[in-house]
Structures are given as structure tokens and as C-alpha cells.
Design an enzyme around this catalytic site. Structure first.
Site, PDB file in Angstrom:
ATOM      1  CG  PHE A 617     -43.809   5.923 -23.459  1.00 19.37           C
ATOM      2  CD1 PHE A 617     -44.056   5.809 -22.100  1.00 19.37           C
ATOM      3  CD2 PHE A 617     -43.703   7.190 -24.004  1.00 19.37           C
ATOM      4  CE1 PHE A 617     -44.213   6.937 -21.307  1.00 19.37           C
ATOM      5  CE2 PHE A 617     -43.866   8.317 -23.222  1.00 19.37           C
ATOM      6  CZ  PHE A 617     -44.111   8.198 -21.862  1.00 19.37           C
ATOM      7  CG  ASP A 731     -37.506  18.445 -27.093  1.00 21.77           C
ATOM      8  OD1 ASP A 731     -36.404  18.979 -27.341  1.00 21.77           O
ATOM      9  OD2 ASP A 731     -37.637  17.230 -26.851  1.00 21.77           O
TER      10      ASP A 731
END
Ligand code: ACK
Length: 968
Positions: A617, A731
Site C-alpha cells: 500500500f 501466509d
């Protein structure tokens, strides 16, 4: 020397027959045949009337044409007796005779008149006799030469007058002298007859064939027939050299390019001349001559590519350094040119994803000192875009590069830039002016390229022309300048600063302060206006706050967090007293979730120091957080870059909402968020050593077993906490573990949908989801069954990553091959020097049946035992003897000792080997053991590391088969 050429006009000796000269009177001179000293027959004329008085005997030659002679020479050979030698002479005896001549234009035949002749000289003998050895006296032959001239008529006669001597004329030769044909300084000079007088004849030379006059060649012919004073010269034409007074063609293999009397030169290196008379030598194939290269210079070729290109990236500039090419092509005029390209299609790990699309860099990219014609092997490239891939092609060029475009080579280097200074502020507005102050506001730069730390405002009186100026700094996008002079024009410039430094200044902005008279009333009215608006604003704000607080309280009452939890982890036994995790996406308004779990921080409490990385981001920065009445701490700051969508903002803050729910020493700690000002930030504790995978790669083989187990224990403990809370990470990978300065590992990277969007390792599966294949359990790949048990599988992979110091799981195998291999039962081999217990733990985590995998609680306790009993780490998986059939069927959980490297291959051994290495067929596994690196390349194992490992494991396997039968 240049002596003359004598041309006979008459040579009595040469005549065999009668000469036909006239004697007058006829009993005077007599023509008699005789022999000379060599007994060659000759004609002689004799007279010897010494006994008689009044002798006057004439002998006249035939008419002799003068030809071109102006002056002639008469050479007489004769004997003359001295009178003493003749007994009984009566005093009439003479010892001389006269030589005379007569010029006429034609032959007068026998017509003879004595008085017409002019005397040349009286001729006397030098000596008459010579004494022989025997005492005999022999007549001596005398030679006398006389000159006559200038002659003007076409011919002449000579006459010999005897007045009573005893003479024998043995030979008469008449000749004249010439300057003979000659070549001097490559000019030819013809036969030239000298002048009679004492002056010289000037003769112009003619250049020999294949030569050119440099200075007109000239020479002088002297009266003596000698060439004197050569002046000027000729030069051999190009392709010709002087050889024995001529210009001859250069031989093959030689050349002469210029006019001159130099020798032809041998062809320089890498050139040849097949023909004679070459002006220059042609270049060999792939060698060239640049315009302006002298013919004597060797033929050359373009240089090879520069070598050892090193790039050092500094924010958005890069310094490129390289070494000279190995081959300069034989020239000294080597320069370098750097071509900049922007390339897309490179994967995040730097490997080429196949197709790269490149375009030339924008023209505003700056090269220092320049992009082309570089003499040094370095260049600095600035003003690149931040976070962008560039390829630089560095080419060495020399004078012949342009002639051989196909031979040109370059070295390429691909880089990714870091961050950039902000673009300039372009929009500045004047908000309010008074007599002594002005308020301004501006827009954030279009491309901040990071978080703007502050703005620098520089202003000065227009009149003063920047000789004195004031500098102010502002954090926000507005400022009020006080203490200005009234009614004065000012100029102002603003520039923004980020961690990357100052951006360029804005264009100059002009404003004027108000004049004195106007200001009083205006200011007072402004004060009133401000007061009224402030009062209204305060009232409005209070009402608004009241309404908001009321609504918020109601909502939180009606919706308890527990009602919103999502992932409970199938079959997970949740311990009583431990909170469960709440999925922020179950909130209607996710920003509400953020504020439920995360503290809102005031941006002014945060100081950003530098950028440490790039997230999905925006940038990840390091900085400091100073909360009121707390100690300043180091923090990591994740930023949300400008231009985000609503969804991006939500996803970004979701991580904080999740993290904020955790409180564990092995989970990254959230300090708070900044959502009320821009940029939006997530502030976490700072982890000095960054992510675990790169940290391990940096410190390859530098930790003790206990240190590694300590790190692994921390990760397991954090994961236990997460699974207890019902949170499934999805993850878990070394790249998502952060390490602090005490080597404490903490789980990070939380989120839901975004987790996998953000991970460069995540790949789309056939079902459409994005999954980090190498880390993910088969059931999660196959049907998205993500549980704490699938996290345990990932933990096994992290374990393998840690023990192999950051090696990439399954190396360069493709995702598809990994899925297939794992499905067929193959597992990663133990890393080098991996303790057997840890490899066993990995294999346990990689159980196909997920319920057979250890729970994180069990993992923590296994690791704790290991830490308490470090001796157990000494048995490595590579050294113990090989147990049976570990990988495919591990139903017997009690395995006494761990597998060898060969176990990885063992899994294969239970299958036809052909299947295992598709493309290479093996009839037996013994042959497999002899597999060479070449063979492995064929099946796609290409990088050096795994090849070595696999080959060495194959060798180990080989030695096993030799040591005894293999239990299958
Ligand atoms: O390996 P690194 O230096 O560690 O590069 C990545 C980069 O930011 C992008 O994720 C670093 N990073 C992320 N969070 C933190 C943190 N809390 N402390 C220190 N570095 C961090 C990470």
C-alpha cells in the site's frame, strides 16, 4: 663525376681504307699503312723532307660536318724525330708542325687555298725518343689536344702544315663534348651540348613516369660537358616507390598512400593489399578504418562490451560503474554510452517473467556527466521515477563502432529505484492579507513520493532581489507570514521535504501587503468576523459530537465483538479465558473496527526517519513515536500512498484492526493508527533486523543450533497464540516474520483478502484464489481449506527455510511441479546439517492428513525440549542411517532415527524413477544415483545450490546401495 660524353667527328684510326685527304704538293705528306703498338693496321701520314730547304707541305682532311658542336677538340697522336738524331742535316731540319682549320658551309671538294686557313697552334713533341731497357732509342708517340671554337659554319677542314720536320701522324681524332642524358632526382635530362663560351646551359628536367614535379627540376650543363647544380625534384606518385631512378609499383602486401620518395610500407596489422601499386591496404573481415584514420594505422574493430557493471542505487538515482572492455578493438578513442530503458514484466524477486516490455526512459532523466561520449567508466543517473525497474545498457564505442552496427555489444544492468523527493508545489493561494501579514495555503505536490515531513517557505521583498530572505517551515499546507512591511510586494517559494530530501521549489509566487490607510478598518472588521465564525463553529461542533457519541454507544452495545468473529479454525479447542479473534470485515463500517482495536495517534507525535521498504500500500518507514508522558520509542510506520480507493483504505486498515486484537511477545505489536490526517499510517513496534528470510540469507551459517531453535520456538509460540485465538494466518512464511535486535521473531503481515494479494509469492490457483503455493498445505491449495493445521504445514516450510538459512523452498521448481510432487508424496530433503529431530518435525508438519500434523502447542513443547537438551541437536539428518520409507507412509509415528538426504530420493525410489524425473528415463535407481548435473538441468533443476545438494544426496544414496541392500 658528371664527365662528359665525347663524340667523335673524325677518327682516322677507325678508318680501314684510304682516308682520301689531300696532300699539297703531292710529294709532301704521304699516306702509309702501318701497325700501331698493338700491331693493329692503321693509316698514317708521314713527311720527312729534312734535307731540303723551303718546305711547305700541307695535308688537309676531308670536310667535317660540325653537327651541334660549338667547340671541338682535336687530338693528335704523332711521332717526331729530333733533328739531332738525323746525321748530316743541313740546318733546315724542324721539330714542329702547324695545325690549322677552315670553316665552310659546304664541302669544297679538292678546292684548296692555303691562305684561307687559320692557324690553331704550332705543335711540338714533348719527347722524341724513349730509351729502352736494352739501350735502344725508340720513337716516342706524342699526344696533343687542342680546342677550336666557337664554330659557326656547317662544317670545317683541318690542315697540317709541315715546314721541314720528320713527322708521322699516327691518328687524328676530332670530337666535341656533351652533357649526357641523365636522371637526377627522378627527372630526366637529355644529352646537352655545352656552349662554347664560359656560360652554362640551363636544362629543364622531365619527371620520370609515375612521378610528379615537386619543384621544377633543373640542371646546368658546363662547357666541359659536365652536369652541375641539380635543382628541384620529382616525387613518385602514390602506389609507387623509387627504385633505381624510376618510380616502381609497390609490391603486393605493401602500400604507399602519398606522393613522395618514401619506400612503400608494409600493410599495417589486420589489413592486406593483393595488388601491386596499392595506395592503401584493405581491412580484413570485421576490421575497419574510421574516417580520418591514417593509412598507416592498423584496422580496428568495435570494442567488446564493458565488464563488471556495478550499480549502486541511492533513492531515485543510481551510480553505474563498470570496467573497461576486454578488447578495445585496437583503438584508444573508446567512449561509453549509457542507454536508459524502463522495463516492465520483471517479477518481484528479480527473475525475468519471460516477456519484458521496455521503453526509452523519459527525457528528463539526468545523466552526470552525460549519457554519451563518456571517457570514464562511471555515470550517475538521476531523476528516475521511484520504485521503478530500469535497465541500463552500457556500450563501449570507438571510432569504428558506427561502421559495424552488428558487432556492437553492450552490458546491461537492471535496477529498481527506491524513493524520490517530492515533486514541486504548484498551486499556492493567498487566503488573507493585512498590513503586516499574509496567510497562504497550497496544495500538496502532485507526486509526494513519500510522506511529506514539512514544507520550507522562503520569501523576500521583491525590491531586495533575494539579497536577504526569510525561511519558515510548516508541517501543514498553510502558513501565516507575520512582521511584513505594509504596502510591499513580496516573492515566495515553497518546497516540500520527505525522507528522500527536498523536492524542487515551486514557481515564484508574488503577493502584496495592504496599504496603511486601508488596514485599520479591514483588520478590525476581520477580528469581528473571525470571532463570530469561531463561536458558530464551536456550537456546531458540540452538537455534532453529542450526536456522534450517542450513536456510537448504542451501536457498540448492540453488537458485541464476539458476535462478529469469523474464523474459528475447525475443530480447534479454544482455551477458556482466551479472547477470540474478530474479523474486521464483519463490521458494517470497517473504519469503526479500526477504532475499536487500534489507538488513533496524533501525527505530530510521529517523526519519520527513513524508508526501510516497500509494502503493497505504500512505503514502510522507520521513525519514532513520542506519546505524552511516555518514553520515545522506535517504530515502523506503514503508510497508505495517495490516490487510494476506499477499498484499499479499508484493506490497509484491516491489518491494524487484526493486529490490534493481539497481544503476545511473538506477534508484532500495534502502537496505533493515523486515520484522521494524511497520510494514513499504521504504527507498529520496530524490528531492527527486518524480515527473517533476508536476515538469514545475510547471515548464512552464522547461528548456533540453539539460536535457530530459539527463533523457531518464538514463531511457534506466536502461532500457538494465533491459533488459540482462532486466527488462521494463511501466509505464514519466513518473509512474513520480523526479527528484532535480540533475535526475537514475531509473526507479522495480517489481513484477510489482502494477505495473499499482497504476497508476491502468491499465485492464482485453478479455482481463482491467490495462494503462496510453496508454503501452503495441499488441501488449502486444492479446496481452500485454510485452518490452523494448514498453518502448521506452512510452519514446517518456515522450519525448513530457517534451517537452510533462507533457501527458497523447492528452489526453482515451477509451482505446478511443486503441487504435483507434493501430491505424489515427495517432500523437501533435510537442509544441510539439519538436526534429525527438526527434520522429523518438518515431515510431521507435512503430513498429508491434516489431523496428523502437530498442533502449535505440541510444536512449542518439542522445541522447548530440544532447547533444554541441546545435545539432541548434534544428530543430523544427513548423517544418521536411513530408515524405511519415511515420506509416503508415516503411519508408525515412532521413528527411531531420522532420514538421510537420500530419503528425499527414497520417496522417488518407491515410484518408477522415470516418473520422478520426467523427460529423463532411468532403468534402475543405481543409474539415478549416477545422475550428473547435466541430467538435472534437463529436468529443470538449474540453479547451482540445489543441483549440488541433489547430486550430493544422490551420491549419498549411491553409497548406501553399495553398503547393503536397500529396504523398500
Ligand atoms: O526485510 P525488511 O528490511 O523488513 O524489508 C521489509 C519491508 O519493511 C517491507 O515489508 C520492513 N518492515 C516491515 N515491518 C517492519 C517493522 N515492524 N520493523 C522493521 N522493519 C519492518 C521489512
Amino acid at each position: 663525376s658528371l664527365c662528359c660524353l665525347a663524340l667523335n667527328l673524325l677518327d682516322s684510326k677507325a678508318s680501314q681504307g684510304e682516308l682520301g685527304w689531300i696532300s699539297y704538293p703531292s710529294h709532301g705528306w704521304e699516306e702509309i699503312s702501318g701497325v700501331d703498338e698493338h700491331y693493329t693496321p692503321i693509316r698514317t701520314f708521314q713527311v720527312c723532307n729534312v734535307m731540303e730547304y723551303s718546305q711547305n707541305n700541307w695535308l688537309r682532311t676531308n670536310w667535317i660536318p660540325r653537327q651541334s658542336a660549338q667547340k671541338i677538340y682535336v687530338e693528335l697522336k704523332f711521332t717526331l724525330r729530333d733533328c739531332n738524331s738525323i746525321p748530316l742535316v743541313l740546318g733546315t731540319c724542324k721539330e714542329t708542325f702547324n695545325l690549322l682549320y677552315l670553316e665552310t658551309d659546304d664541302d669544297q671538294g679538292s678546292h684548296f687555298r692555303e691562305h684561307q686557313f687559320s692557324k690553331i697552334d704550332t705543335i711540338a713533341a714533348d719527347e722524341s725518343f724513349t730509351q729502352t731497357d736494352l739501350g735502344d732509342r725508340i720513337l716516342k708517340l706524342n699526344t696533343e689536344v687542342r680546342e677550336v671554337g666557337p664554330l659557326t659554319k656547317k662544317g670545317f677542314y683541318l690542315a697540317f702544315q709541315d715546314v721541314g720536320a720528320c713527322v708521322a701522324l699516327v691518328s687524328v681524332r676530332v670530337y666535341f663534348k656533351k652533357c649526357p642524358y641523365t636522371v637526377r632526382n627522378l627527372a630526366t635530362f637529355p644529352d646537352t651540348v655545352p656552349m662554347d663560351s664560359h656560360s652554362l646551359v640551363e636544362v629543364k628536367g622531365l619527371c620520370v613516369n609515375h612521378s610528379k614535379e615537386e619543384e621544377p627540376p633543373r640542371m646546368y650543363c658546363s662547357t666541359e660537358g659536365e652536369w652541375l647544380v641539380p635543382i628541384g625534384k620529382c616525387l613518385c606518385n602514390p602506389g609507387y616507390e623509387e627504385r633505381s631512378n624510376t618510380c616502381q609499383m609497390c609490391r603486393a602486401g605493401f602500400y604507399k598512400s602519398a606522393l613522395g620518395n618514401l619506400e612503400c610500407s608494409k600493410c599495417p596489422p589486420h589489413s592486406f593489399s593483393h595488388h601491386e601499386g596499392s595506395l592503401h591496404c584493405g581491412c580484413e573481415k570485421n576490421f575497419f578504418r574510421a574516417e580520418g584514420d591514417p593509412a598507416s594505422m592498423a584496422c580496428t574493430r568495435p570494442p567488446s562490451a564493458p565488464r563488471n557493471v556495478i550499480s549502486s542505487i541511492n533513492e531515485t538515482s543510481v551510480i553505474l560503474d563498470w570496467s573497461w572492455p576486454e578488447d578495445t578493438g585496437g583503438r584508444r578513442d573508446v567512449t561509453f554510452t549509457v542507454l536508459c530503458k524502463r522495463c516492465r514484466g520483471v517479477t518481484a524477486n528479480g527473475s525475468n517473467s519471460g516477456t519484458q516490455r521496455c521503453e526509452p526512459c523519459r527525457s528528463n532523466v539526468r545523466f552526470l556527466p552525460r549519457a554519451a561520449g563518456l571517457h570514464n567508466t562511471t555515470v550517475t543517473v538521476g531523476d528516475l521515477l521511484a520504485h521503478t525497474n530500469y535497465t541500463f545498457e552500457i556500450e563501449a564505442l570507438n571510432g569504428v563502432s558506427a561502421l559495424a552496427p552488428k558487432m556492437r555489444q553492450y552490458a546491461a544492468v537492471t535496477i529498481t529505484t527506491n524513493q524520490a523527493a517530492p515533486s514541486p508545489v504548484t498551486v499556492i493561494r493567498k487566503e488573507k492579507t493585512s498590513r503586516n501579514s499574509v496567510s497562504l495555503s497550497w496544495q500538496e505536490p502532485e507526486r509526494p513520493n513519500g510522506i511529506i515531513l514539512d514544507y520550507e517557505i522562503k520569501y523576500y521583498e521583491k525590491e531586495e532581489q533575494e539579497t536577504s530572505y526569510t525561511i519558515l517551515r510548516a508541517r501543514g499546507c498553510n502558513v501565516t507570514l507575520n512582521g511584513l512591511k505594509s504596502n510591499t510586494a513580496y516573492l515566495l517559494q515553497i518546497r516540500a521535504r520527505t525522507a528522500a530530501g527536498y523536492g524542487a521549489s515551486s514557481p515564484t509566487f508574488q503577493f502584496e501587503t495592504s496599504p496603511d490607510s486601508f488596514s485599520i478598518s479591514s483588520e478590525s472588521s476581520q477580528v469581528v468576523l473571525i470571532a463570530i465564525s469561531a463561536a458558530v463553529a464551536i456550537i456546531l461542533l458540540t452538537v455534532l459530537l453529542y450526536v456522534l457519541i450517542g450513536r456510537f454507544c448504542c451501536r457498540s452495545k448492540s453488537k458485541h465483538p464476539d458476535e462478529k468473529r469469523l474464523h474459528f479454525g475447525n475443530g480447534h479447542l479454544r482455551l477458556p479465558g482466551i479472547r477470540t479473534y474478530v474479523d474486521p470485515h464483519t463490521y458494517e463500517d470497517p473504519s469503526q473496527a479500526v477504532h475499536e482495536f487500534a489507538k488513533e495517534l496524533d501525527a505530530s507525535c510521529i517523526a519519520i526517519d527513513k524508508v526501510v521498504g516497500a509494502g503493497e500500500f505504500g512505503e514502510v518507514c522507520s521513525g519514532r513515536l513520542k506519546l505524552p508522558s511516555k518514553k520515545e520509542i522506535c517504530v515502523a510506520i506503514k503508510t497508505l500512498k495517495g490516490g487510494y480507493t476506499d477499498k484499499q483504505r479499508r484493506d490497509f486498515l484491516a491489518e491494524a484492526s487484526i493486529m490490534g486484537q493481539f497481544d503476545h511477545p511473538n506477534i508484532i505489536r500495534l502502537e496505533g493508527v493515523v486515520t484522521r490526517s494524511k497520510p494514513v499510517m499504521i504504527v507498529t513496534e520496530y524490528m531492527e533486523n527486518g524480515s527473517l528470510d533476508s536476515f538469514l540469507r545475510k547471515h548464512d551459517a552464522q547461528f548456533t543450533g540453539i539460536q535457530l531453535v530459539g527463533m523457531l520456538r518464538g514463531i511457534a509460540s506466536g502461532m500457538k497464540y494465533l491459533s488459540d485465538m482462532g486466527y488462521v494466518h494463511r501466509d505464514l512464511a519466513a518473509r512474513n516474520i520480523l526479527v528484532n535486535s535480540n533475535l526475537v521473531c514475531k509473526v507479522s503481515d495480517f489481513g484477510l483478502s489482502r494477505v495473499l494479494e499482497d504476497d508476491p509469492e502468491a499465485a492464482y490457483t485453478t479455482r481463482g484464489g491467490k495462494i503462496p503455493i510453496r508454503w501452503t498445505a495441499p488441501e488449502a491449495i486444492a479446496y481452500r481449506k485454510f485452518t490452523s493445521a494448514s498453518d502448521a504445514w506452512s510452519y514446517g516450510i518456515v522450519l525448513w527455510e530457517v534451517m537452510s538459512y533462507g533457501e527458497r523452498p523447492y528452489w526453482e521448481m515451477s509451482n505446478q511441479d511443486v503441487i504435483k510432487a507434493v501430491d505424489e508424496g515427495y517432500r523437501l530433503p533435510p537442509p544441510m546439517d539439519c538436526p534429525a529431530t527438526l527434520y522429523q518435525l518438518m515431515l510431521d508438519c507435512w503430513q498429508k492428513e491434516r489431523n496428523n500434523r502437530p498442533k502449535f502447542e505440541q510444536i512449542v513443547s518439542i522445541l522447548d525440549k530440544l532447547i533444554r537438551n541441546p545435545g539432541s541437536l548434534k544428530i543430523t539428518a544427513n548423517t544418521t542411517s536411513r530408515p524405511a520409507n519415511l515420506l509416503l507412509d508415516r503411519s508408525s509415528s515412532e521413528v527411531p532415527s531420522m532420514g538421510t538426504m537420500g530419503d528425499w530420493m527414497d520417496g522417488m525410489r518407491t515410484l518408477p524413477c522415470k516418473e520422478a524425473f520426467s523427460g529423463v528415463s532411468y532403468s534402475s535407481c543405481d543409474t539415478l544415483a549416477k545422475t550428473s548435473t547435466e541430467d538435472l538441468k534437463k529436468v529443470g533443476v538449474t540453479i547451482v545450490g540445489p543441483q549440488k545438494k541433489i547430486v550430493s544426496s544422490l551420491k549419498a544414496l549411491d553409497s548406501h546401495t553399495k553398503n547393503g541392500p536397500v529396504p523398500v
